[in-house]
Enzyme design. Sequence first.
Site, PDB file in Angstrom:
ATOM      1  N   HIS A  26       0.359  -3.435  -9.706  1.00  0.00           N
ATOM      2  CA  HIS A  26       1.221  -3.023 -10.812  1.00  0.00           C
ATOM      3  C   HIS A  26       1.261  -4.098 -11.880  1.00  0.00           C
ATOM      4  O   HIS A  26       0.849  -5.239 -11.663  1.00  0.00           O
ATOM      5  CB  HIS A  26       2.637  -2.715 -10.315  1.00  0.00           C
ATOM      6  CG  HIS A  26       3.492  -3.926 -10.057  1.00  0.00           C
ATOM      7  ND1 HIS A  26       4.409  -4.403 -10.963  1.00  0.00           N
ATOM      8  CD2 HIS A  26       3.543  -4.748  -8.996  1.00  0.00           C
ATOM      9  CE1 HIS A  26       5.006  -5.478 -10.460  1.00  0.00           C
ATOM     10  NE2 HIS A  26       4.505  -5.698  -9.262  1.00  0.00           N
ATOM     11  N   CYS A  27       1.748  -3.715 -13.075  1.00  0.00           N
ATOM     12  CA  CYS A  27       1.857  -4.649 -14.188  1.00  0.00           C
ATOM     13  C   CYS A  27       3.277  -4.561 -14.732  1.00  0.00           C
ATOM     14  O   CYS A  27       4.210  -4.272 -14.004  1.00  0.00           O
ATOM     15  CB  CYS A  27       0.816  -4.332 -15.255  1.00  0.00           C
ATOM     16  SG  CYS A  27       1.036  -2.700 -15.952  1.00  0.00           S
ATOM     17  N   MET A  28       3.441  -4.796 -16.018  1.00  0.00           N
ATOM     18  CA  MET A  28       4.779  -4.818 -16.609  1.00  0.00           C
ATOM     19  C   MET A  28       5.424  -3.435 -16.631  1.00  0.00           C
ATOM     20  O   MET A  28       6.635  -3.304 -16.534  1.00  0.00           O
ATOM     21  CB  MET A  28       4.689  -5.360 -18.039  1.00  0.00           C
ATOM     22  CG  MET A  28       6.033  -5.626 -18.686  1.00  0.00           C
ATOM     23  SD  MET A  28       6.814  -7.092 -18.038  1.00  0.00           S
ATOM     24  CE  MET A  28       8.316  -7.155 -19.029  1.00  0.00           C
ATOM     25  N   ARG A  32      -0.911   0.873 -10.715  1.00  0.00           N
ATOM     26  CA  ARG A  32      -2.358   1.010 -10.884  1.00  0.00           C
ATOM     27  C   ARG A  32      -2.998   1.332  -9.537  1.00  0.00           C
ATOM     28  O   ARG A  32      -2.968   0.515  -8.620  1.00  0.00           O
ATOM     29  CB  ARG A  32      -2.941  -0.282 -11.448  1.00  0.00           C
ATOM     30  CG  ARG A  32      -2.641  -0.486 -12.918  1.00  0.00           C
ATOM     31  CD  ARG A  32      -3.039  -1.905 -13.334  1.00  0.00           C
ATOM     32  NE  ARG A  32      -3.209  -2.016 -14.759  1.00  0.00           N
ATOM     33  CZ  ARG A  32      -2.213  -1.983 -15.639  1.00  0.00           C
ATOM     34  NH1 ARG A  32      -0.985  -1.839 -15.207  1.00  0.00           N
ATOM     35  NH2 ARG A  32      -2.442  -2.082 -16.928  1.00  0.00           N
TER      36      ARG A  32
END
Length: 652
Positions: A26-28, A32
């Site tokens: 995951h990101c901000m 994903r």
Amino acid sequence: MAKYTDDVKALLELIGGKENIAAVSHCMTRMRFVLADEKKANAKEIEKLKSVKGTFTQAGQYQVIIGNDVSTFYNEFTAYAGIEGVSKEAAKQAAKSNQNPIQKLMSSLGEIFAPIIPALICGGLVLGFRNVIDAIYFFENGTKTLVDISQFWAGVDSFLWLIGEAVFHLLPVGIVWSITKKMGTTQILGIVLGLTLVSSQLLNGFSVASTLADQIPYWDFGFAKVNMIGYQGQVIAAMMAGFVLVYLEKFFRKICPAVVSMIVVPVCSLVPAVFIAHMVVGPIGWTIGNAIADVVYAGLTSNIRFVFAGIFGLLYAPIVMTGLHHMTNAIDSQLIAGPSKSTILWPMIALSNIAQGSSVLAMTVLQKKNERAQQVNVPACISCYLGVTEPALFGVNLKYGFPLVCGMIGSACAAVISVGFGVEALSIGVGGLPGILSIKPEYYLIFLLAMAVAIVIPFVLTFIVGKAKLSAADRLGEDYGEESQVVEEVEGPAVQTAAEPLTELKAGLTGKVIPLDDVPDDVFSQHIMGDGVAIEPENDTVVAPADAKVGVVMADSGHACGLIFANEMELLIHVGVDTVDMNGDGFELLVKEGDQVKQGQPLIRFDKEKIKAAGHPYVTVFIVTEEGQAKNIQYLTGMEAEAGKTPVIKFE
């Protein structure tokens, strides 16, 4: 108690179950996934989930937009699914398994040439400018160039060749270095190997065709002789040599004891690689080049040369990417030295330049909001139209694939027209749009028609295909696969209630305030995360728009943070586009999660020059991700703002 239990359970089922997940990170703002079979993901139903704001696929990853609370969702999802998350790099590598062989090849070539593109662009513009001043006969009734009539410009022309030679003749050095960098081996050994391919001790590769066989220098080993030939401008030989060095070094590093590796590994890797480069790789490259030259000459002198013209026009751009196109110079020179004193080959080359440039022009239009892409597209297009195609080929057309093919089709059509009507050039060296100046005057109109075909067909085809194939990320500039992990969001009460009701947020930066629609990031510009404003900064420090609590930060990269205000409104601050790629270089995060901050207090300090040098826009977004108790929110744009003083968001 888990916060997203129902949505987590539903997402796992809708995405195809645990067995369909190869990797997850995951990101901000986004989850994903690398999926074994993306067709099993039910995008329509996933987007109906309460916590999901949208889905899309990019670079082999299936991405689900969650928002600021993505870290909490991610933790609950991985715990429920019984799987472990991976780093963003591991996810990227896993995503490559979803690519077909051609996509993998294109990806690998792109990664090799990406670090070299700035040099190719610079060199391309320099050589294009030199073409204008030293090869176009503008003066004295078309008999002299600017260099011929001006000592100053003659000096400039000679001086600029330092750059042109360094970029294109010595290209093997950059290629081998880039391969060692990509493969994680010793880069200085790659540089040394590249230098041995273009050493001044060797006969310059561009001089081989004009040098008699018995005058080519050689190394005499007693049992064998090896020609001392340089590989200036050669791509295939350099790439093959680079990979030989890489695998030799990896082999010896694996078997060599650490105590002697500093001595053994470099010697046992570099020396054999140099021998193989000159005794095996080099001769292979020259054999391929000579074969191409023989085929071209036979085709040009045959009774079906217009058919051959279509084939040559189609394949010339890929030949350029190998560096073997230089072999055609010998054919051009031979034809010009013949009875006609002209060549039908050079017009096709000039038309191929134009066709590839037109594909880039279409990409420039398609990506007009992608600031990062435009930094490559615009100079590459100019260089191409001036006759130097490498920046366009390696920097744009090869990267996306379809612009290269569309340019090849346009080039083939134009070449058939040129050869079919017998268009001849009196000289070589002037390519692209100025190439018409080397054409015999009686063929001007026909060549203009061929030029129009080389402009229109690639442009139209690239535009049509690009409309269908380019993702919003490609068009607007967000490289979705490059964001890094974000730490878990801090829960708890926001800041203490202010003495006066909060009714506005001040500018976090000094600069021009613009609408989110103008930000080259699809998630932001389409308001998927929420509404807000963006600022094109004049200063280098983001400050708090009002008293707040720091709710979330990007601790590793330092380029983003989230604030929670007294009225429960939440604000996401994101400095730049794709700046997570910089891994914190150029950023200083001045706060941590849970901190109480005052209006005007510095939050993030950044280096605009480093961001620009890395090829990223530094426009900064301020997005209201949660409205809280705020009502009738107004977003003020179109004015110059002063950090900590000018209101940019008002509400009740």
